[in-house]
Design a protein around this motif. Structure first.
Motif, mmCIF file in Angstrom:
data_model
loop_
_atom_site.group_PDB
_atom_site.id
_atom_site.type_symbol
_atom_site.label_atom_id
_atom_site.label_comp_id
_atom_site.label_asym_id
_atom_site.label_seq_id
_atom_site.Cartn_x
_atom_site.Cartn_y
_atom_site.Cartn_z
ATOM 1 N N MET A 1 32.556 52.116 47.082
ATOM 2 C CA MET A 1 33.038 50.772 46.781
ATOM 3 C C MET A 1 34.560 50.751 46.807
ATOM 4 O O MET A 1 35.217 51.582 46.186
ATOM 5 C CB MET A 1 32.562 50.328 45.396
ATOM 6 N N SER A 2 35.115 49.791 47.562
ATOM 7 C CA SER A 2 36.574 49.650 47.589
ATOM 8 C C SER A 2 37.025 48.844 46.383
ATOM 9 O O SER A 2 36.378 47.881 45.983
ATOM 10 C CB SER A 2 37.023 48.950 48.875
ATOM 11 N N VAL A 3 38.141 49.272 45.780
ATOM 12 C CA VAL A 3 38.676 48.585 44.622
ATOM 13 C C VAL A 3 39.423 47.343 45.076
ATOM 14 O O VAL A 3 40.306 47.418 45.949
ATOM 15 C CB VAL A 3 39.621 49.508 43.815
ATOM 16 N N LYS A 4 39.091 46.212 44.508
ATOM 17 C CA LYS A 4 39.735 44.950 44.857
ATOM 18 C C LYS A 4 40.731 44.549 43.775
ATOM 19 O O LYS A 4 40.484 44.753 42.583
ATOM 20 C CB LYS A 4 38.689 43.850 45.041
ATOM 21 N N LYS A 5 41.828 43.991 44.214
ATOM 22 C CA LYS A 5 42.840 43.488 43.285
ATOM 23 C C LYS A 5 42.588 41.992 43.117
ATOM 24 O O LYS A 5 42.776 41.209 44.055
ATOM 25 C CB LYS A 5 44.237 43.746 43.834
ATOM 26 N N VAL A 6 42.157 41.594 41.899
ATOM 27 C CA VAL A 6 41.657 40.240 41.686
ATOM 28 C C VAL A 6 42.469 39.532 40.599
ATOM 29 O O VAL A 6 42.719 40.100 39.530
ATOM 30 C CB VAL A 6 40.172 40.254 41.263
ATOM 31 N N ALA A 7 42.859 38.300 40.885
ATOM 32 C CA ALA A 7 43.471 37.432 39.878
ATOM 33 C C ALA A 7 42.427 36.438 39.399
ATOM 34 O O ALA A 7 41.721 35.833 40.211
ATOM 35 C CB ALA A 7 44.662 36.689 40.458
ATOM 36 N N VAL A 8 42.323 36.276 38.083
ATOM 37 C CA VAL A 8 41.422 35.295 37.482
ATOM 38 C C VAL A 8 42.270 34.261 36.763
ATOM 39 O O VAL A 8 43.111 34.616 35.926
ATOM 40 C CB VAL A 8 40.438 35.947 36.498
ATOM 41 N N LEU A 9 42.065 33.008 37.090
ATOM 42 C CA LEU A 9 42.843 31.914 36.490
ATOM 43 C C LEU A 9 42.028 31.274 35.384
ATOM 44 O O LEU A 9 40.955 30.716 35.633
ATOM 45 C CB LEU A 9 43.206 30.873 37.550
ATOM 46 N N GLY A 10 42.529 31.373 34.153
ATOM 47 C CA GLY A 10 41.852 30.793 33.004
ATOM 48 C C GLY A 10 41.160 31.850 32.163
ATOM 49 O O GLY A 10 40.397 32.670 32.684
ATOM 50 N N GLN A 21 33.388 41.640 33.829
ATOM 51 C CA GLN A 21 32.420 42.237 34.750
ATOM 52 C C GLN A 21 33.117 42.960 35.893
ATOM 53 O O GLN A 21 32.719 44.068 36.288
ATOM 54 C CB GLN A 21 31.478 41.160 35.294
ATOM 55 N N LEU A 22 34.174 42.359 36.429
ATOM 56 C CA LEU A 22 34.908 43.007 37.524
ATOM 57 C C LEU A 22 35.581 44.298 37.058
ATOM 58 O O LEU A 22 35.558 45.316 37.759
ATOM 59 C CB LEU A 22 35.944 42.043 38.095
ATOM 60 N N ALA A 23 36.187 44.254 35.871
ATOM 61 C CA ALA A 23 36.822 45.464 35.335
ATOM 62 C C ALA A 23 35.778 46.546 35.073
ATOM 63 O O ALA A 23 36.001 47.736 35.346
ATOM 64 C CB ALA A 23 37.583 45.128 34.065
ATOM 65 N N LYS A 24 34.647 46.125 34.561
ATOM 66 C CA LYS A 24 33.543 47.053 34.297
ATOM 67 C C LYS A 24 33.049 47.703 35.592
ATOM 68 O O LYS A 24 32.643 48.874 35.607
ATOM 69 C CB LYS A 24 32.414 46.282 33.621
ATOM 70 N N ASP A 25 33.112 46.936 36.685
ATOM 71 C CA ASP A 25 32.671 47.440 37.986
ATOM 72 C C ASP A 25 33.759 48.230 38.711
ATOM 73 O O ASP A 25 33.569 48.633 39.867
ATOM 74 C CB ASP A 25 32.206 46.279 38.867
ATOM 75 N N GLY A 26 34.917 48.398 38.061
ATOM 76 C CA GLY A 26 35.953 49.260 38.618
ATOM 77 C C GLY A 26 37.042 48.580 39.403
ATOM 78 O O GLY A 26 37.845 49.258 40.057
ATOM 79 N N ILE A 244 56.234 35.638 43.385
ATOM 80 C CA ILE A 244 55.072 35.718 44.273
ATOM 81 C C ILE A 244 54.356 37.027 43.987
ATOM 82 O O ILE A 244 54.954 38.106 44.070
ATOM 83 C CB ILE A 244 55.496 35.630 45.752
ATOM 84 N N LEU A 245 53.075 36.924 43.620
ATOM 85 C CA LEU A 245 52.277 38.089 43.271
ATOM 86 C C LEU A 245 51.142 38.246 44.268
ATOM 87 O O LEU A 245 50.450 37.282 44.596
ATOM 88 C CB LEU A 245 51.712 37.938 41.857
ATOM 89 N N ASP A 246 50.944 39.462 44.768
ATOM 90 C CA ASP A 246 49.922 39.721 45.778
ATOM 91 C C ASP A 246 48.573 40.046 45.143
ATOM 92 O O ASP A 246 48.499 40.845 44.200
ATOM 93 C CB ASP A 246 50.352 40.896 46.666
ATOM 94 N N PHE A 247 47.524 39.421 45.669
ATOM 95 C CA PHE A 247 46.152 39.708 45.242
ATOM 96 C C PHE A 247 45.224 39.612 46.441
ATOM 97 O O PHE A 247 45.443 38.808 47.354
ATOM 98 C CB PHE A 247 45.698 38.735 44.151
ATOM 99 N N ASP A 248 44.153 40.427 46.412
ATOM 100 C CA ASP A 248 43.142 40.376 47.473
ATOM 101 C C ASP A 248 42.194 39.199 47.286
ATOM 102 O O ASP A 248 41.701 38.627 48.260
ATOM 103 C CB ASP A 248 42.304 41.670 47.470
ATOM 104 N N ASN A 249 41.918 38.897 46.018
ATOM 105 C CA ASN A 249 40.983 37.823 45.691
ATOM 106 C C ASN A 249 41.529 37.013 44.526
ATOM 107 O O ASN A 249 42.214 37.545 43.654
ATOM 108 C CB ASN A 249 39.612 38.384 45.285
ATOM 109 N N VAL A 250 41.204 35.719 44.517
ATOM 110 C CA VAL A 250 41.583 34.837 43.420
ATOM 111 C C VAL A 250 40.336 34.088 42.974
ATOM 112 O O VAL A 250 39.611 33.508 43.799
ATOM 113 C CB VAL A 250 42.679 33.839 43.833
ATOM 114 N N VAL A 251 40.084 34.095 41.653
ATOM 115 C CA VAL A 251 38.985 33.337 41.062
ATOM 116 C C VAL A 251 39.592 32.325 40.107
ATOM 117 O O VAL A 251 40.242 32.694 39.125
ATOM 118 C CB VAL A 251 38.004 34.245 40.287
ATOM 119 N N SER A 252 39.408 31.045 40.388
ATOM 120 C CA SER A 252 39.917 29.998 39.500
ATOM 121 C C SER A 252 38.782 29.457 38.650
ATOM 122 O O SER A 252 37.734 29.066 39.173
ATOM 123 C CB SER A 252 40.535 28.848 40.298
ATOM 124 N N THR A 253 39.015 29.416 37.321
ATOM 125 C CA THR A 253 38.042 28.808 36.405
ATOM 126 C C THR A 253 38.659 27.637 35.645
ATOM 127 O O THR A 253 38.102 27.182 34.644
ATOM 128 C CB THR A 253 37.507 29.855 35.395
#
Length: 430
Positions: A1-10, A21-26, A244-253
């Protein structure tokens, strides 16, 4: 599994569940929260020495995702259950409510209307398939089952004083889940069972924050995201505080109405779908009293002297030193009432509580606090599911959801946790 750099908004329940869950999954996760605390609508504040939630929450017996997270955080000893009561204040009289005996004894309806109402409530708790209700108007559905007499007495004011001009255009599926959730949270047919966390929802949410950080994630408070950046059909990061911050994925809530400004480079079709989603606002008063208003946790109100559909006496669920009552005013933000000053709401609420309980005097009011939330409740119209953009948008690496996406379930901590974990699995596997 490749580690993804994820931003979560909210950092409400859904955002924290995604991040946990994402942190738990590494994965490498950072949560950005504009407020100075976690929680969103479940956040607590200091009410003159009492830490309490800005908006009331309770736990039902079928809130399984909530129970699982409580257990994962090692907080089972904090979960408490109470036999609560429901009442109905109708045209100047207070009646017991919420069980078959109180329905049969209620003097303001004929026997046929009572039987139709009881059958509808019972069958709603047994129903499992909501899809046939998705395209049906709630008012049409309810009137078909219980008749116009019972609708006018028991439902009309609740709809009108919460949804105003939207009251006749709500999804029956969405209303059904609300009936079912409460109806199935009982010890038996006669007794209602509701729960709470000792210390409030913040006990769980802060535990989730701590767990995210212990797994290597970050939760950054007082950090408003200005923009989600997109390049050639793919998300590539955020703009936060001029950086400006780099992320592979962004999740907005965050609430869906913020999305068009937050993500201005969305494809036009998806952007327009977000612009069409409707929400109503809330002005929620929290009243601290020396004595109780009634013996009920939940009191529905249908009285022409009051422009509220009900009150929640929280200290009837969670015993506290003082008596705590929530009085929510839901309304479209464009309604003139929403712009009224806090003092206007405070004066009305004091007079209403004294009408309900004539033994209350001005001396019994210790304090009143007013909270406002612009996007408090999505308006779930018939066919609502088709109106929602997909969670995983056309922009690669971008995921968007708010409480609208719990449909047909209502917004709540348990649904936030369930849906947050669902999004995390999507991010981790795509």
């Amino acid at each position: 599994m490749s580690v993804k750099k994820v931003a979560v908004l909210g950092a409400g329940p859904m955002g924290l569940a995604v991040a946990y869950q994402l942190a738990k999954d590494g994965h490498d996760v950072t949560v950005f929260e504009a407020d100075d605390r976690v929680g969103g609508m479940t956040a607590s504040f200091n009410f003159e020495g009492l830490d309490i939630e800005r908006y009331y929450h309770f736990i039902c017996a079928n809130d399984h995702p909530h129970f699982e997270m409580i257990s994962e955080m090692g907080l089972n000893d904090k979960l408490k259950w109470t036999k609560t009561k429901m009442g109905f204040y109708y045209e100047g009289e207070l009646f017991p409510w919420g069980n078959p005996i109180s329905l049969l004894r209620f003097p303001k309806l004929g026997l046929v209307s009572k039987l139709r109402y009881g059958i509808h409530a019972f069958l709603s708790t047994k129903r499992s398939d909501w899809t046939r209700l998705d395209d049906v108007s709630a008012t049409t559905w309810i009137k078909k089952w219980i008749g116009s007499e019972a609708y006018d007495v028991l439902w009309k004011s609740l709809f009108d004083l919460k949804f105003y001009n939207y009251s006749n255009n709500l999804s029956a599926a969405w209303i059904w889940t609300r009936i079912k959730r409460i109806g199935n949270s009982r010890y038996n047919m006669m007794e209602e069972k509701l729960g709470y966390l000792e210390g409030g929802s913040e006990v769980l949410l802060n535990a989730m924050k701590d767990r995210i950080e212990s797994l290597g994630g970050k939760v950054i408070l007082s950090s408003k995201v200005d923009k989600v950046n997109i390049d050639r059909g793919r998300v590539n990061g955020l703009e936060v505080g001029g950086k400006i911050l780099d992320f592979d994925n962004v999740v907005s809530t965050v609430p869906a109405p913020y999305i068009p400004n937050l993500i201005p480079d969305l494809p036009e079709e998806e952007r327009s779908k977000f612009e069409e989603l409707k929400n109503i606002a809330v002005v929620c008063l929290i009243v601290k009293l020396k004595k109780s208003v009634t013996e009920n946790f939940w009191l529905n109100i249908n009285d022409k002297r009051m422009d509220i559909p009900g009150i929640v006496e929280y200290s009837r669920l969670n015993p506290l030193k003082d008596h705590i009552v929530y009085v929510p005013y839901y309304m479209p933000a464009e309604n003139d009432k929403y712009s009224e000053p806090d003092s206007s709401f405070i004066n009305k609420v004091k007079s209403y509580l004294k009408i309900i309980n004539p033994e209350l005097s001005d001396d019994d009011f210790i304090d009143i606090h007013v909270n406002r939330y612009r996007y408090a409740q999505p308006i779930c119209e018939p066919g609502f599911l088709e109106k929602l953009p997909p969670v995983n948008l056309a922009v690669e690496g971008l995921y968007v959801a708010d409480t609208s996406y719990y449909y047909p379930e209502d917004r709540g901590v348990s649904e936030g946790i369930r849906f947050g974990k669902k999004i995390a699995k999507m991010v981790g596997t795509e």
